[in-house]
Motif scaffolding. Structure first.
Motif, PDB file in Angstrom:
ATOM      1  N   TRP A  48      49.323  19.014  21.534  1.00 37.52           N
ATOM      2  CA  TRP A  48      49.092  20.007  22.590  1.00 37.52           C
ATOM      3  C   TRP A  48      50.371  20.799  22.814  1.00 37.52           C
ATOM      4  O   TRP A  48      50.359  22.022  22.801  1.00 37.52           O
ATOM      5  CB  TRP A  48      48.661  19.300  23.869  1.00 37.52           C
ATOM      6  CG  TRP A  48      48.674  20.193  25.073  1.00 37.52           C
ATOM      7  CD1 TRP A  48      49.731  20.451  25.900  1.00 37.52           C
ATOM      8  CD2 TRP A  48      47.596  20.969  25.591  1.00 37.52           C
ATOM      9  NE1 TRP A  48      49.370  21.319  26.880  1.00 37.52           N
ATOM     10  CE2 TRP A  48      48.073  21.653  26.714  1.00 37.52           C
ATOM     11  CE3 TRP A  48      46.279  21.135  25.206  1.00 37.52           C
ATOM     12  CZ2 TRP A  48      47.249  22.502  27.460  1.00 37.52           C
ATOM     13  CZ3 TRP A  48      45.480  21.974  25.960  1.00 37.52           C
ATOM     14  CH2 TRP A  48      45.973  22.644  27.062  1.00 37.52           C
ATOM     15  N   ASP A 106      52.909  21.280  20.878  1.00 36.40           N
ATOM     16  CA  ASP A 106      53.316  22.079  19.733  1.00 36.40           C
ATOM     17  C   ASP A 106      52.733  23.476  19.787  1.00 36.40           C
ATOM     18  O   ASP A 106      53.423  24.451  19.568  1.00 36.40           O
ATOM     19  CB  ASP A 106      52.903  21.409  18.423  1.00 36.40           C
ATOM     20  CG  ASP A 106      53.698  20.148  18.143  1.00 36.40           C
ATOM     21  OD1 ASP A 106      53.254  19.361  17.311  1.00 36.40           O
ATOM     22  OD2 ASP A 106      54.756  19.960  18.770  1.00 36.40           O
ATOM     23  N   TRP A 107      51.450  23.618  20.039  1.00 34.35           N
ATOM     24  CA  TRP A 107      50.853  24.950  20.022  1.00 34.35           C
ATOM     25  C   TRP A 107      51.028  25.702  21.326  1.00 34.35           C
ATOM     26  O   TRP A 107      51.143  26.921  21.320  1.00 34.35           O
ATOM     27  CB  TRP A 107      49.393  24.919  19.573  1.00 34.35           C
ATOM     28  CG  TRP A 107      48.397  24.320  20.514  1.00 34.35           C
ATOM     29  CD1 TRP A 107      47.909  23.051  20.487  1.00 34.35           C
ATOM     30  CD2 TRP A 107      47.735  24.972  21.591  1.00 34.35           C
ATOM     31  NE1 TRP A 107      46.990  22.874  21.489  1.00 34.35           N
ATOM     32  CE2 TRP A 107      46.863  24.043  22.181  1.00 34.35           C
ATOM     33  CE3 TRP A 107      47.802  26.258  22.127  1.00 34.35           C
ATOM     34  CZ2 TRP A 107      46.060  24.352  23.276  1.00 34.35           C
ATOM     35  CZ3 TRP A 107      47.004  26.569  23.217  1.00 34.35           C
ATOM     36  CH2 TRP A 107      46.144  25.625  23.780  1.00 34.35           C
ATOM     37  N   THR A 108      51.084  25.008  22.446  1.00 34.46           N
ATOM     38  CA  THR A 108      51.178  25.717  23.727  1.00 34.46           C
ATOM     39  C   THR A 108      52.504  26.433  23.909  1.00 34.46           C
ATOM     40  O   THR A 108      52.547  27.451  24.588  1.00 34.46           O
ATOM     41  CB  THR A 108      50.936  24.777  24.919  1.00 34.46           C
ATOM     42  OG1 THR A 108      51.904  23.739  24.910  1.00 34.46           O
ATOM     43  CG2 THR A 108      49.534  24.213  24.891  1.00 34.46           C
ATOM     44  N   ARG A 126      53.944  28.165  21.780  1.00 34.62           N
ATOM     45  CA  ARG A 126      53.885  29.418  21.027  1.00 34.62           C
ATOM     46  C   ARG A 126      52.837  30.388  21.563  1.00 34.62           C
ATOM     47  O   ARG A 126      52.666  31.477  21.049  1.00 34.62           O
ATOM     48  CB  ARG A 126      53.614  29.124  19.552  1.00 34.62           C
ATOM     49  CG  ARG A 126      54.746  28.341  18.899  1.00 34.62           C
ATOM     50  CD  ARG A 126      54.469  28.026  17.446  1.00 34.62           C
ATOM     51  NE  ARG A 126      53.342  27.114  17.340  1.00 34.62           N
ATOM     52  CZ  ARG A 126      52.345  27.235  16.466  1.00 34.62           C
ATOM     53  NH1 ARG A 126      52.329  28.189  15.594  1.00 34.62           N
ATOM     54  NH2 ARG A 126      51.361  26.378  16.446  1.00 34.62           N
ATOM     55  N   ALA A 127      52.127  29.998  22.610  1.00 36.17           N
ATOM     56  CA  ALA A 127      51.045  30.821  23.146  1.00 36.17           C
ATOM     57  C   ALA A 127      51.581  32.040  23.900  1.00 36.17           C
ATOM     58  O   ALA A 127      52.577  31.955  24.612  1.00 36.17           O
ATOM     59  CB  ALA A 127      50.182  29.979  24.084  1.00 36.17           C
ATOM     60  N   VAL A 185      48.346  31.278  18.343  1.00 33.97           N
ATOM     61  CA  VAL A 185      47.717  29.961  18.462  1.00 33.97           C
ATOM     62  C   VAL A 185      46.322  30.045  19.068  1.00 33.97           C
ATOM     63  O   VAL A 185      45.818  29.087  19.650  1.00 33.97           O
ATOM     64  CB  VAL A 185      48.610  28.986  19.264  1.00 33.97           C
ATOM     65  CG1 VAL A 185      49.883  28.684  18.506  1.00 33.97           C
ATOM     66  CG2 VAL A 185      48.902  29.516  20.651  1.00 33.97           C
ATOM     67  N   GLU A 222      43.878  27.258  17.895  1.00 33.82           N
ATOM     68  CA  GLU A 222      44.212  25.950  18.460  1.00 33.82           C
ATOM     69  C   GLU A 222      43.779  25.869  19.922  1.00 33.82           C
ATOM     70  O   GLU A 222      43.254  24.860  20.384  1.00 33.82           O
ATOM     71  CB  GLU A 222      45.710  25.661  18.346  1.00 33.82           C
ATOM     72  CG  GLU A 222      46.193  25.460  16.927  1.00 33.82           C
ATOM     73  CD  GLU A 222      46.690  26.747  16.264  1.00 33.82           C
ATOM     74  OE1 GLU A 222      46.219  27.854  16.618  1.00 33.82           O
ATOM     75  OE2 GLU A 222      47.531  26.640  15.364  1.00 33.82           O
ATOM     76  N   CYS A 223      43.989  26.948  20.641  1.00 32.58           N
ATOM     77  CA  CYS A 223      43.616  27.022  22.047  1.00 32.58           C
ATOM     78  C   CYS A 223      42.108  26.897  22.208  1.00 32.58           C
ATOM     79  O   CYS A 223      41.620  26.117  23.029  1.00 32.58           O
ATOM     80  CB  CYS A 223      44.129  28.347  22.615  1.00 32.58           C
ATOM     81  SG  CYS A 223      43.752  28.631  24.345  1.00 32.58           S
ATOM     82  N   ARG A 257      38.542  21.508  16.182  1.00 29.58           N
ATOM     83  CA  ARG A 257      39.877  21.616  15.593  1.00 29.58           C
ATOM     84  C   ARG A 257      39.768  21.619  14.072  1.00 29.58           C
ATOM     85  O   ARG A 257      40.434  22.393  13.388  1.00 29.58           O
ATOM     86  CB  ARG A 257      40.772  20.472  16.070  1.00 29.58           C
ATOM     87  CG  ARG A 257      42.221  20.621  15.669  1.00 29.58           C
ATOM     88  CD  ARG A 257      43.128  19.667  16.401  1.00 29.58           C
ATOM     89  NE  ARG A 257      42.872  19.509  17.810  1.00 29.58           N
ATOM     90  CZ  ARG A 257      43.259  20.350  18.767  1.00 29.58           C
ATOM     91  NH1 ARG A 257      43.920  21.432  18.464  1.00 29.58           N
ATOM     92  NH2 ARG A 257      42.984  20.125  20.032  1.00 29.58           N
ATOM     93  N   GLY A 309      43.143  26.262  12.317  1.00 37.36           N
ATOM     94  CA  GLY A 309      44.241  27.213  12.275  1.00 37.36           C
ATOM     95  C   GLY A 309      43.835  28.601  11.818  1.00 37.36           C
ATOM     96  O   GLY A 309      44.637  29.507  11.790  1.00 37.36           O
TER      97      GLY A 309
END
Length: 93
Positions: A6, A8-10, A12-13, A41, A44-45, A81, A86
């Motif tokens: 969680w 990791d991607w958040t 970069r949001a 992302v 992923e979101c 997911r 991705g």
């Protein structure tokens, strides 16, 4: 509890730090969805919201109503997911 994935991607949001702005009343959802356009992302979101059946806010460029419709149309999907993997989610903004 949020997992390391969680985090990791958040980080970069595009919406990072805009929590309240992404959970608007129906009238403001279009503005919130604009934030998602071009987000690195977005997939992923959206997968996070679909896999966890999150029923509030704009996630990955989709409103609650749009996500509920997608879930009804694709009850066979066990892991969004894996499906989204991705890839850019098209036609959601």
């Amino acid at each position: 509890m949020r997992t390391a994935a969680w985090n990791d991607w958040t980080v970069r949001a595009k919406c990072r730090g805009m929590n309240d702005a992404l959970f608007p009343d129906a009238v403001d959802q279009k503005r919130a969805k604009v934030v998602c356009a071009g987000c690195p992302v977005r997939s992923e979101c959206l997968a996070e919201a679909l896999d966890n059946r999150i029923e509030w806010g704009v996630w990955g460029g989709m409103t609650e109503r749009e996500r509920r419709l997608l879930l009804r149309q694709r009850p066979d999907v066990r892991s969004w997911r894996s499906v989204l993997g991705g890839e850019k989610v098209a036609n959601q903004a």
